[in-house]
Design a protein around this motif. Structure first.
Motif, PDB file in Angstrom:
ATOM      1  N   SER A  50      35.011  45.939  42.902  1.00 23.86           N
ATOM      2  CA  SER A  50      34.967  44.538  42.476  1.00 23.86           C
ATOM      3  C   SER A  50      36.365  44.028  42.135  1.00 23.86           C
ATOM      4  O   SER A  50      36.762  42.927  42.540  1.00 23.86           O
ATOM      5  CB  SER A  50      34.039  44.377  41.268  1.00 23.86           C
ATOM      6  N   LEU A  51      37.121  44.819  41.410  1.00 22.30           N
ATOM      7  CA  LEU A  51      38.477  44.416  41.021  1.00 22.30           C
ATOM      8  C   LEU A  51      39.390  44.293  42.246  1.00 22.30           C
ATOM      9  O   LEU A  51      40.240  43.404  42.303  1.00 22.30           O
ATOM     10  CB  LEU A  51      39.045  45.408  40.005  1.00 22.30           C
ATOM     11  N   THR A  52      39.189  45.165  43.221  1.00 21.63           N
ATOM     12  CA  THR A  52      39.995  45.066  44.443  1.00 21.63           C
ATOM     13  C   THR A  52      39.655  43.807  45.222  1.00 21.63           C
ATOM     14  O   THR A  52      40.545  43.120  45.744  1.00 21.63           O
ATOM     15  CB  THR A  52      39.803  46.302  45.334  1.00 21.63           C
ATOM     16  N   MET A  53      38.374  43.494  45.321  1.00 17.21           N
ATOM     17  CA  MET A  53      37.986  42.256  46.005  1.00 17.21           C
ATOM     18  C   MET A  53      38.607  41.047  45.299  1.00 17.21           C
ATOM     19  O   MET A  53      39.021  40.074  45.942  1.00 17.21           O
ATOM     20  CB  MET A  53      36.467  42.113  46.042  1.00 17.21           C
ATOM     21  N   THR A  54      38.677  41.106  43.990  1.00 22.98           N
ATOM     22  CA  THR A  54      39.273  40.014  43.227  1.00 22.98           C
ATOM     23  C   THR A  54      40.770  39.912  43.518  1.00 22.98           C
ATOM     24  O   THR A  54      41.317  38.810  43.636  1.00 22.98           O
ATOM     25  CB  THR A  54      38.996  40.206  41.731  1.00 22.98           C
TER      26      THR A  54
ATOM     27  N   ILE B 228      33.182  32.368  38.537  1.00 17.20           N
ATOM     28  CA  ILE B 228      32.262  33.498  38.396  1.00 17.20           C
ATOM     29  C   ILE B 228      32.989  34.825  38.632  1.00 17.20           C
ATOM     30  O   ILE B 228      32.822  35.792  37.875  1.00 17.20           O
ATOM     31  CB  ILE B 228      31.077  33.351  39.371  1.00 17.20           C
ATOM     32  N   ILE B 229      33.803  34.869  39.666  1.00 16.21           N
ATOM     33  CA  ILE B 229      34.542  36.095  39.980  1.00 16.21           C
ATOM     34  C   ILE B 229      35.453  36.480  38.821  1.00 16.21           C
ATOM     35  O   ILE B 229      35.542  37.655  38.439  1.00 16.21           O
ATOM     36  CB  ILE B 229      35.329  35.915  41.297  1.00 16.21           C
ATOM     37  N   ARG B 230      36.122  35.489  38.226  1.00 19.95           N
ATOM     38  CA  ARG B 230      36.988  35.788  37.076  1.00 19.95           C
ATOM     39  C   ARG B 230      36.167  36.291  35.881  1.00 19.95           C
ATOM     40  O   ARG B 230      36.598  37.216  35.184  1.00 19.95           O
ATOM     41  CB  ARG B 230      37.789  34.548  36.675  1.00 19.95           C
TER      42      ARG B 230
ATOM     43  N   LEU C 283      42.121  40.682  46.373  1.00 20.98           N
ATOM     44  CA  LEU C 283      42.215  40.072  47.700  1.00 20.98           C
ATOM     45  C   LEU C 283      41.962  38.563  47.653  1.00 20.98           C
ATOM     46  O   LEU C 283      42.612  37.793  48.370  1.00 20.98           O
ATOM     47  CB  LEU C 283      41.225  40.749  48.656  1.00 20.98           C
ATOM     48  N   VAL C 284      41.042  38.145  46.796  1.00 19.75           N
ATOM     49  CA  VAL C 284      40.718  36.720  46.669  1.00 19.75           C
ATOM     50  C   VAL C 284      41.897  35.931  46.105  1.00 19.75           C
ATOM     51  O   VAL C 284      42.225  34.840  46.580  1.00 19.75           O
ATOM     52  CB  VAL C 284      39.472  36.527  45.772  1.00 19.75           C
ATOM     53  N   PHE C 285      42.588  36.493  45.096  1.00 20.17           N
ATOM     54  CA  PHE C 285      43.589  35.727  44.349  1.00 20.17           C
ATOM     55  C   PHE C 285      45.038  36.084  44.673  1.00 20.17           C
ATOM     56  O   PHE C 285      45.952  35.511  44.077  1.00 20.17           O
ATOM     57  CB  PHE C 285      43.356  35.885  42.847  1.00 20.17           C
ATOM     58  N   LYS C 286      45.277  36.994  45.610  1.00 19.09           N
ATOM     59  CA  LYS C 286      46.652  37.469  45.823  1.00 19.09           C
ATOM     60  C   LYS C 286      47.610  36.359  46.244  1.00 19.09           C
ATOM     61  O   LYS C 286      48.808  36.437  45.942  1.00 19.09           O
ATOM     62  CB  LYS C 286      46.683  38.624  46.815  1.00 19.09           C
ATOM     63  N   ASP C 287      47.100  35.329  46.910  1.00 16.74           N
ATOM     64  CA  ASP C 287      47.973  34.223  47.311  1.00 16.74           C
ATOM     65  C   ASP C 287      47.976  33.079  46.300  1.00 16.74           C
ATOM     66  O   ASP C 287      49.018  32.485  46.025  1.00 16.74           O
ATOM     67  CB  ASP C 287      47.552  33.688  48.681  1.00 16.74           C
ATOM     68  N   SER C 288      46.816  32.774  45.722  1.00 14.49           N
ATOM     69  CA  SER C 288      46.720  31.614  44.822  1.00 14.49           C
ATOM     70  C   SER C 288      47.110  31.926  43.380  1.00 14.49           C
ATOM     71  O   SER C 288      47.562  31.040  42.657  1.00 14.49           O
ATOM     72  CB  SER C 288      45.302  31.042  44.859  1.00 14.49           C
ATOM     73  N   ASP C 289      46.931  33.171  42.945  1.00 15.21           N
ATOM     74  CA  ASP C 289      47.266  33.555  41.569  1.00 15.21           C
ATOM     75  C   ASP C 289      47.732  35.013  41.571  1.00 15.21           C
ATOM     76  O   ASP C 289      47.018  35.914  41.139  1.00 15.21           O
ATOM     77  CB  ASP C 289      46.042  33.384  40.654  1.00 15.21           C
TER      78      ASP C 289
ATOM     79  N   ALA D 201      46.006  38.575  40.271  1.00 16.17           N
ATOM     80  CA  ALA D 201      45.599  39.512  41.314  1.00 16.17           C
ATOM     81  C   ALA D 201      46.200  40.893  41.071  1.00 16.17           C
ATOM     82  O   ALA D 201      45.507  41.916  41.169  1.00 16.17           O
ATOM     83  CB  ALA D 201      46.007  38.987  42.683  1.00 16.17           C
ATOM     84  N   GLU D 202      47.472  40.940  40.735  1.00 15.85           N
ATOM     85  CA  GLU D 202      48.138  42.227  40.491  1.00 15.85           C
ATOM     86  C   GLU D 202      47.534  42.952  39.285  1.00 15.85           C
ATOM     87  O   GLU D 202      47.424  44.175  39.283  1.00 15.85           O
ATOM     88  CB  GLU D 202      49.638  42.025  40.300  1.00 15.85           C
ATOM     89  N   LYS D 203      47.149  42.186  38.277  1.00 15.99           N
ATOM     90  CA  LYS D 203      46.499  42.794  37.118  1.00 15.99           C
ATOM     91  C   LYS D 203      45.175  43.425  37.531  1.00 15.99           C
ATOM     92  O   LYS D 203      44.849  44.550  37.129  1.00 15.99           O
ATOM     93  CB  LYS D 203      46.276  41.740  36.024  1.00 15.99           C
TER      94      LYS D 203
END
Length: 201
Positions: free
Chosen positions: A98-102, A30-32, A104-110, A114-116
């Motif tokens: 919203s994009l910043t929260m995303t 959903i977040i993606r 934070l969510v994906f900075k370690d796993s993807d 996350a950087e995009k």
């Protein structure tokens, strides 16, 4: 933008609970969806500067006269765009959050994804920040989920970016604008995100 930010923040804060109940894949999907859409709606120039953002497709008056599944809806639909001429501090800011929260969510796993997201968040925040006079969006929304203020969303984006980047300029923005008595009789909602700002602060 509010919905994307709310789901992303909730997942970021309570990720362990989502994983324990087997809802993490669903939440991440959903977040993606939210944030892939926001990035497609953002127009960047060759230098990575946001120059337009499509914040709405369709007209609320027309849409509310025709109730049908979107996949079979063939009506022509107008797009509404934030530009330097149509200041939309609230919309740009909440989408940045919203994009910043995303991020934070994906900075370690993807980290690549996350950087995009962070790149687009920073571009949208700069878009909101560079307006000579900040204002709520005045076109498109009509009476449907319009904002009554821009300061809460702007601070929401800034405090999120501070958590993501540790750049104190974002914290300074929040501290210069935050209204400590602002939370209304409502809770954290689409037209009042001060509770999120103050919690993260």
């Amino acid at each position: 933008g509010y919905s994307g930010a709310a789901v992303g923040w909730g997942y970021y804060e309570f990720m362990d609970a989502y994983k324990a109940t087997g809802q993490d894949d669903h939440a991440e999907t959903i977040i993606r969806y939210f944030n892939d859409y926001y990035m497609k709606c953002t127009y960047l120039d060759e230098d990575g500067k946001a120059i337009a953002f499509c914040y709405q497709v369709g007209d609320g008056d027309i849409d509310h006269q025709y109730w049908n599944a979107p996949e079979v809806d063939e009506m022509p639909r107008m797009g509404w765009f934030a530009t330097d001429e149509l200041v939309s501090t609230d919309v740009l800011s909440i989408t940045s959050a919203s994009l910043t929260m995303t991020y934070l969510v994906f900075k370690d796993s993807d980290p690549e994804y996350a950087e995009k997201c962070l790149k687009y968040s920073l571009a949208l925040f700069e878009f909101a920040e560079r307006a000579d006079e900040k204002a709520v969006n005045k076109e498109g929304g009509k009476g449907y989920y319009t904002s009554t203020k821009w300061e809460d969303d702007y601070c929401y984006a800034a405090i999120s970016l501070y958590h993501a980047t540790k750049d104190e300029k974002y914290l300074d923005i929040v501290l210069s604008l935050v209204d400590y008595s602002a939370p209304s009789c409502w809770t954290y909602c689409w037209n009042d995100t001060w509770a999120a700002v103050l919690t993260m602060l």
